[in-house]
Design a protein around this motif. Sequence first.
Motif, PDB file in Angstrom:
ATOM      1  N   ILE A 164     -11.990  13.738 -11.702  1.00  0.00           N
ATOM      2  CA  ILE A 164     -10.908  13.350 -12.607  1.00  0.00           C
ATOM      3  C   ILE A 164     -11.469  13.172 -14.022  1.00  0.00           C
ATOM      4  O   ILE A 164     -10.858  13.605 -15.003  1.00  0.00           O
ATOM      5  CB  ILE A 164     -10.225  12.059 -12.121  1.00  0.00           C
ATOM      6  N   ILE A 217      -8.018  16.374  -5.823  1.00  0.00           N
ATOM      7  CA  ILE A 217      -7.017  16.228  -4.759  1.00  0.00           C
ATOM      8  C   ILE A 217      -7.679  16.278  -3.381  1.00  0.00           C
ATOM      9  O   ILE A 217      -7.407  15.431  -2.520  1.00  0.00           O
ATOM     10  CB  ILE A 217      -5.929  17.309  -4.888  1.00  0.00           C
ATOM     11  N   LEU A 255       0.795   4.096  -2.854  1.00  0.00           N
ATOM     12  CA  LEU A 255       0.396   5.464  -2.486  1.00  0.00           C
ATOM     13  C   LEU A 255       1.507   6.458  -2.832  1.00  0.00           C
ATOM     14  O   LEU A 255       1.232   7.577  -3.281  1.00  0.00           O
ATOM     15  CB  LEU A 255       0.064   5.505  -0.988  1.00  0.00           C
ATOM     16  N   GLY A 295      -9.694  13.162  -2.929  1.00  0.00           N
ATOM     17  CA  GLY A 295      -8.777  12.035  -2.795  1.00  0.00           C
ATOM     18  C   GLY A 295      -8.211  11.950  -1.382  1.00  0.00           C
ATOM     19  O   GLY A 295      -8.129  10.874  -0.790  1.00  0.00           O
ATOM     20  N   ARG A 296      -7.867  13.087  -0.833  1.00  0.00           N
ATOM     21  CA  ARG A 296      -7.325  13.126   0.529  1.00  0.00           C
ATOM     22  C   ARG A 296      -8.385  12.767   1.563  1.00  0.00           C
ATOM     23  O   ARG A 296      -8.119  12.099   2.550  1.00  0.00           O
ATOM     24  CB  ARG A 296      -6.757  14.511   0.773  1.00  0.00           C
ATOM     25  N   THR A 344     -10.761  10.753   1.193  1.00  0.00           N
ATOM     26  CA  THR A 344     -11.193   9.354   1.062  1.00  0.00           C
ATOM     27  C   THR A 344     -10.834   8.540   2.295  1.00  0.00           C
ATOM     28  O   THR A 344     -11.608   7.708   2.758  1.00  0.00           O
ATOM     29  CB  THR A 344     -10.551   8.717  -0.190  1.00  0.00           C
ATOM     30  N   ASN A 388      -1.012   7.257 -12.258  1.00  0.00           N
ATOM     31  CA  ASN A 388      -2.084   7.305 -11.260  1.00  0.00           C
ATOM     32  C   ASN A 388      -3.207   6.337 -11.553  1.00  0.00           C
ATOM     33  O   ASN A 388      -3.811   5.779 -10.634  1.00  0.00           O
ATOM     34  CB  ASN A 388      -2.615   8.730 -11.137  1.00  0.00           C
ATOM     35  N   ALA A 389      -3.469   6.128 -12.846  1.00  0.00           N
ATOM     36  CA  ALA A 389      -4.519   5.159 -13.190  1.00  0.00           C
ATOM     37  C   ALA A 389      -4.095   3.755 -12.744  1.00  0.00           C
ATOM     38  O   ALA A 389      -4.898   3.011 -12.169  1.00  0.00           O
ATOM     39  CB  ALA A 389      -4.773   5.200 -14.692  1.00  0.00           C
ATOM     40  N   LYS A 398     -14.152  12.080  -6.286  1.00  0.00           N
ATOM     41  CA  LYS A 398     -12.816  12.250  -6.881  1.00  0.00           C
ATOM     42  C   LYS A 398     -12.772  11.697  -8.299  1.00  0.00           C
ATOM     43  O   LYS A 398     -12.300  12.361  -9.221  1.00  0.00           O
ATOM     44  CB  LYS A 398     -11.765  11.537  -6.039  1.00  0.00           C
ATOM     45  N   LEU A 400       0.474  12.114  -9.337  1.00  0.00           N
ATOM     46  CA  LEU A 400      -0.341  13.292  -9.043  1.00  0.00           C
ATOM     47  C   LEU A 400       0.452  14.575  -9.244  1.00  0.00           C
ATOM     48  O   LEU A 400      -0.014  15.518  -9.885  1.00  0.00           O
ATOM     49  CB  LEU A 400      -0.802  13.156  -7.587  1.00  0.00           C
ATOM     50  N   HIS A 425       1.376   6.997  -6.429  1.00  0.00           N
ATOM     51  CA  HIS A 425       0.200   7.839  -6.667  1.00  0.00           C
ATOM     52  C   HIS A 425       0.529   9.313  -6.431  1.00  0.00           C
ATOM     53  O   HIS A 425       0.077  10.184  -7.153  1.00  0.00           O
ATOM     54  CB  HIS A 425      -0.914   7.393  -5.711  1.00  0.00           C
ATOM     55  N   VAL A 479      -1.087  16.779 -12.331  1.00  0.00           N
ATOM     56  CA  VAL A 479      -1.762  18.004 -11.886  1.00  0.00           C
ATOM     57  C   VAL A 479      -0.816  19.192 -11.988  1.00  0.00           C
ATOM     58  O   VAL A 479      -1.210  20.287 -12.395  1.00  0.00           O
ATOM     59  CB  VAL A 479      -2.313  17.839 -10.453  1.00  0.00           C
ATOM     60  N   TRP A 539      -9.229  19.601 -10.940  1.00  0.00           N
ATOM     61  CA  TRP A 539      -8.042  18.931 -10.386  1.00  0.00           C
ATOM     62  C   TRP A 539      -7.925  19.194  -8.892  1.00  0.00           C
ATOM     63  O   TRP A 539      -7.620  18.279  -8.125  1.00  0.00           O
ATOM     64  CB  TRP A 539      -6.769  19.381 -11.106  1.00  0.00           C
ATOM     65  N   TYR A 548       0.815  -1.217   0.000  1.00  0.00           N
ATOM     66  CA  TYR A 548       0.000   0.000   0.000  1.00  0.00           C
ATOM     67  C   TYR A 548       0.852   1.273   0.000  1.00  0.00           C
ATOM     68  O   TYR A 548       0.642   2.162  -0.833  1.00  0.00           O
ATOM     69  CB  TYR A 548      -0.958  -0.005   1.203  1.00  0.00           C
ATOM     70  N   GLY A 550      -3.573   3.771  -8.768  1.00  0.00           N
ATOM     71  CA  GLY A 550      -4.892   3.904  -8.156  1.00  0.00           C
ATOM     72  C   GLY A 550      -5.691   2.615  -8.256  1.00  0.00           C
ATOM     73  O   GLY A 550      -6.390   2.231  -7.317  1.00  0.00           O
TER      74      GLY A 550
HETATM   75  C1  HEM Z   1      -4.985  11.602 -12.180  1.00  0.00           C
HETATM   76  C2  HEM Z   1      -5.739  10.952 -11.471  1.00  0.00           C
HETATM   77  C3  HEM Z   1      -5.747  10.869  -9.965  1.00  0.00           C
HETATM   78  C4  HEM Z   1      -5.491  11.831  -9.002  1.00  0.00           C
HETATM   79  C5  HEM Z   1      -5.107  13.294  -9.193  1.00  0.00           C
HETATM   80  C6  HEM Z   1      -5.665  11.171  -7.704  1.00  0.00           C
HETATM   81  C7  HEM Z   1      -5.489  11.795  -6.474  1.00  0.00           C
HETATM   82  C8  HEM Z   1      -5.462  11.117  -5.266  1.00  0.00           C
HETATM   83  C9  HEM Z   1      -5.123  11.725  -3.974  1.00  0.00           C
HETATM   84  C10 HEM Z   1      -4.759  13.195  -3.725  1.00  0.00           C
HETATM   85  C11 HEM Z   1      -5.179  10.736  -3.026  1.00  0.00           C
HETATM   86  C12 HEM Z   1      -4.862  10.860  -1.499  1.00  0.00           C
HETATM   87  C13 HEM Z   1      -3.441  10.426  -1.328  1.00  0.00           C
HETATM   88  C14 HEM Z   1      -3.063  10.377   0.134  1.00  0.00           C
HETATM   89  O1  HEM Z   1      -3.909  10.128   0.957  1.00  0.00           O
HETATM   90  O2  HEM Z   1      -1.870  10.540   0.388  1.00  0.00           O
HETATM   91  C15 HEM Z   1      -5.552   9.523  -3.724  1.00  0.00           C
HETATM   92  C16 HEM Z   1      -5.716   8.320  -3.101  1.00  0.00           C
HETATM   93  C17 HEM Z   1      -6.285   7.257  -3.727  1.00  0.00           C
HETATM   94  N1  HEM Z   1      -6.617   7.146  -5.066  1.00  0.00           N
HETATM   95 FE1  HEM Z   1      -6.309   8.502  -6.494  1.00  0.00          FE
HETATM   96  N2  HEM Z   1      -6.025   9.868  -7.905  1.00  0.00           N
HETATM   97  C18 HEM Z   1      -6.100   9.652  -9.268  1.00  0.00           C
HETATM   98  C19 HEM Z   1      -6.492   8.516  -9.930  1.00  0.00           C
HETATM   99  C20 HEM Z   1      -7.002   7.440  -9.268  1.00  0.00           C
HETATM  100  C21 HEM Z   1      -7.647   6.313  -9.913  1.00  0.00           C
HETATM  101  C22 HEM Z   1      -7.870   6.191 -11.428  1.00  0.00           C
HETATM  102  C23 HEM Z   1      -8.019   5.447  -8.913  1.00  0.00           C
HETATM  103  C24 HEM Z   1      -8.736   4.123  -8.978  1.00  0.00           C
HETATM  104  C25 HEM Z   1      -9.181   3.522  -9.955  1.00  0.00           C
HETATM  105  C26 HEM Z   1      -7.582   6.026  -7.654  1.00  0.00           C
HETATM  106  C27 HEM Z   1      -7.700   5.407  -6.440  1.00  0.00           C
HETATM  107  C28 HEM Z   1      -7.215   5.926  -5.257  1.00  0.00           C
HETATM  108  C29 HEM Z   1      -7.258   5.210  -3.974  1.00  0.00           C
HETATM  109  C30 HEM Z   1      -7.867   3.841  -3.740  1.00  0.00           C
HETATM  110  C31 HEM Z   1      -6.651   6.035  -3.028  1.00  0.00           C
HETATM  111  C32 HEM Z   1      -6.326   5.705  -1.548  1.00  0.00           C
HETATM  112  C33 HEM Z   1      -7.233   6.295  -0.601  1.00  0.00           C
HETATM  113  C34 HEM Z   1      -6.582   6.158   0.780  1.00  0.00           C
HETATM  114  O3  HEM Z   1      -6.259   5.072   1.187  1.00  0.00           O
HETATM  115  O4  HEM Z   1      -6.381   7.171   1.392  1.00  0.00           O
HETATM  116  N3  HEM Z   1      -6.977   7.230  -7.907  1.00  0.00           N
HETATM  117  N4  HEM Z   1      -5.722   9.787  -5.077  1.00  0.00           N
END
Ligand code: HEM
Length: 156
Positions: free
Chosen positions: A100, A147, A25, A150-151, A153, A72-73, A96, A32, A28, A36, A143, A21, A76
Amino acid sequence: MFEWLERTSVATWVGESLYGYPFMLALHGIGLAIVVGIFVMRDLRLLGLFSGISYDAIDSLRKLAWTGFSINAVSGSFLFTSQATTFVSNIPFLLKISMIFLATVCAGIIQNRMRDEAPEWDDSGAAAAGSVPLLAGLSIAFWMGAIIAGRLTAYL
Ligand code: HEM
């Protein structure tokens, strides 16, 4: 289907191994920063800032931006597998992904407009015309929304 996904060996490695994980991350975070970072710089240029940088120079970074998007795809999707049944009903996560999607649509439209019109803007020294500045503003908002959602989440 999401329960099956969570039981796969990939999901188990991501969710239960020491490095799965955090490694995904970290990837990711790198993706990001690239996608972005570049698209927001492009959007600020299209809004009239940094006039010393040509539209052609900003546009030449787009392949790197899509590489960041691909990172990221992939990362993620790996993260998603580990808690698929949780994320699929998590409001911040769904928000999120929606942001996106909208940001990606904006990126595609802006990219096509720049391909057709940016050389003329550079030659004439004119600002980006028509709806492009509006699209750039919307792109930045999507965007930033992605973010923040995403945070959140991990918290909501
Ligand atoms: C360009 C596209 C994307 C951006 C800008 C983005 C942005 C982010 C951000 C800011 C976080 C929080 C990171 C952190 O807690 O340190 C995050 C977490 C995450 N993202 Fe993305 N993401 C993108 C694409 C995706 C895609 C396509 C998926 C899934 C199909 C995805 C799944 C996840 C998951 C599962 C987490 C973890 C959540 C957690 O455990 O806190 N992301 N993403």
